[in-house]
Write an enzyme that holds these catalytic residues in place. Structure first.
Site, PDB file in Angstrom:
ATOM      1  N   GLY A 188       1.782  22.092  51.354  1.00 55.42           N
ATOM      2  CA  GLY A 188       0.163  22.125  51.960  1.00 55.42           C
ATOM      3  C   GLY A 188       1.096  20.609  52.539  1.00 55.42           C
TER       4      GLY A 188
ATOM      5  N   GLU B 255       3.483  24.764  41.171  1.00 53.05           N
ATOM      6  CA  GLU B 255       1.805  23.639  40.703  1.00 53.05           C
ATOM      7  C   GLU B 255       1.771  24.102  39.107  1.00 53.05           C
ATOM      8  OE1 GLU B 255      -0.768  24.779  43.982  1.00 53.05           O
ATOM      9  OE2 GLU B 255       0.238  23.857  45.386  1.00 53.05           O
TER      10      GLU B 255
ATOM     11  N   ASN C 275      -2.711  32.582  48.691  1.00 56.97           N
ATOM     12  CA  ASN C 275      -2.434  32.355  47.951  1.00 56.97           C
ATOM     13  C   ASN C 275      -3.945  31.344  48.447  1.00 56.97           C
ATOM     14  OD1 ASN C 275      -2.423  30.866  45.167  1.00 56.97           O
ATOM     15  ND2 ASN C 275      -0.194  29.923  45.091  1.00 56.97           N
TER      16      ASN C 275
ATOM     17  N   GLU D 137       9.492  28.503  47.957  1.00 56.67           N
ATOM     18  CA  GLU D 137       8.663  27.632  47.814  1.00 56.67           C
ATOM     19  C   GLU D 137       9.296  26.291  48.456  1.00 56.67           C
ATOM     20  OE1 GLU D 137       4.680  29.159  48.369  1.00 56.67           O
ATOM     21  OE2 GLU D 137       4.400  28.631  46.552  1.00 56.67           O
TER      22      GLU D 137
ATOM     23  N   SER E 177       3.488  25.535  54.006  1.00 49.63           N
ATOM     24  CA  SER E 177       2.869  25.554  56.115  1.00 49.63           C
ATOM     25  C   SER E 177       3.619  26.424  56.186  1.00 49.63           C
ATOM     26  CB  SER E 177       2.873  23.913  56.082  1.00 49.63           C
ATOM     27  OG  SER E 177       2.708  23.176  54.611  1.00 49.63           O
TER      28      SER E 177
ATOM     29  N   HIS F 126       4.817  29.351  39.759  1.00 42.83           N
ATOM     30  CA  HIS F 126       4.311  28.805  41.247  1.00 42.83           C
ATOM     31  C   HIS F 126       4.762  27.025  40.319  1.00 42.83           C
ATOM     32  CE1 HIS F 126       1.832  26.308  44.133  1.00 42.83           C
ATOM     33  NE2 HIS F 126       2.315  27.545  44.978  1.00 42.83           N
TER      34      HIS F 126
ATOM     35  N   LYS G 189      -4.806  30.068  45.291  1.00 40.18           N
ATOM     36  CA  LYS G 189      -5.190  28.137  44.758  1.00 40.18           C
ATOM     37  C   LYS G 189      -6.586  28.754  44.543  1.00 40.18           C
ATOM     38  CE  LYS G 189      -0.844  26.527  47.273  1.00 40.18           C
ATOM     39  NZ  LYS G 189      -0.063  25.082  47.731  1.00 40.18           N
TER      40      LYS G 189
END
Ligand code: G3P
Length: 257
Positions: free
Chosen positions: A179, A103, A11, A173, A219, A101, A13
């Site tokens: 991250g 985010e 991904n 996730e 990660s 997701h 992003k």
């Protein structure tokens, strides 16, 4: 037990313009061998603006890399400024579309009901949705990660059929691992992924639960993927930062077997 081909998906992003995308996919293709593609499905999920370039490269060079989008509209067409529909993505040769997701949930207020519409829109366009879910740190600290993610799963799968569920990819996730460099332990990831597969079995059938793929993201790097993918109910990885470095992503995709 059903055979599930591992999926290693990158991904990207909000990274890489279309020229950078071409360079990254070319490097990735150069680093990977046929045996890598026999062992795992290797996918990239670039920004929308790069999909046409990736399609041209993949088709022209007959690459075995597959690709998809980071989001899909809940709508097929109409007055929805800024959105990109499932049929548009399918026409570009996309295999996958992320839905939900963390985010998108956090910065765009996407809730389970909208994620459910997106999952169904992806299926309707013959895309495979990668349904993302996972708990935040507060939920993890309270020990409620399993009930939290199961509720997200059920919310996202309302009115999804057993035949569709059998083709689904669920990406666990945990938000606290995205991250941050703080990867979930293999046991922690397996706990939730096993529960997700179990609930797919209860909601649909053992067959659907046996063919749906459950992957982990947060990660993931070449030095920690082996422990994650070694778990019974984990069929691959959704990779963020490490997917932007072609050598690292290729190494990780090879270890993802
Ligand atoms: O979708 C992948 C993702 O959110 C994980 O990102 O950078 O922790 O691998 P990263």
């Amino acid at each position: 037990m059903a055979e599930r081909k591992p999926l290693i998906a990158g991904n990207w992003k909000l990274n890489n313009n279309h020229l950078e995308a071409i360079a990254l996919v070319q490097k990735l293709a150069f680093s990977l061998k046929d045996t890598d593609f026999d062992a795992a499905e290797i996918a990239v999920l670039p920004p929308f603006t790069n999909l046409r370039s990736v399609q041209t490269l993949v088709d022209g060079d007959k690459l075995r890399i597959v690709y998809g989008a980071q989001d899909v509209s809940a709508h097929e067409k109409g007055a929805y400024t800024g959105e990109v529909s499932g049929p548009m993505l399918a026409k570009l040769g996309c295999t996958y579309a992320l839905a939900g997701h963390s985010e998108r949930r956090e910065y765009h207020r996407e809730d389970d009901a909208l994620v459910n519409q997106k999952v169904k829109a992806a299926f309707a366009a013959d895309l495979t949705p990668i349904l993302c879910l996972g708990e935040g740190l507060d939920v993890r600290k309270a020990g409620d990660q399993v009930s939290h993610t199961l509720a997200q799963l059920e919310g996202a799968l309302k009115d999804v059929t057993a035949e569709q569920a059998a083709r689904l990819v669920v990406a666990y996730e945990p938000v606290w691992a995205i991250g941050t460099g703080e990867v979930a332990t293999p046991d922690d990831a397996q706990e939730v992924c096993g529960a997700l597969r179990g609930r797919l079995g209860e909601l649909y059938s053992d067959e659907a639960a046996g063919t749906a793929r459950v992957i982990y993201g947060g990660s993931v790097k070449s030095d920690n993927i082996a422990g994650i993918i070694g778990q019974e109910d984990i069929d691959g990885a959704l990779v963020g930062g490490a997917s932007l470095k072609p050598d690292e992503f290729a190494k990780l995709a090879r270890l993802g077997r």
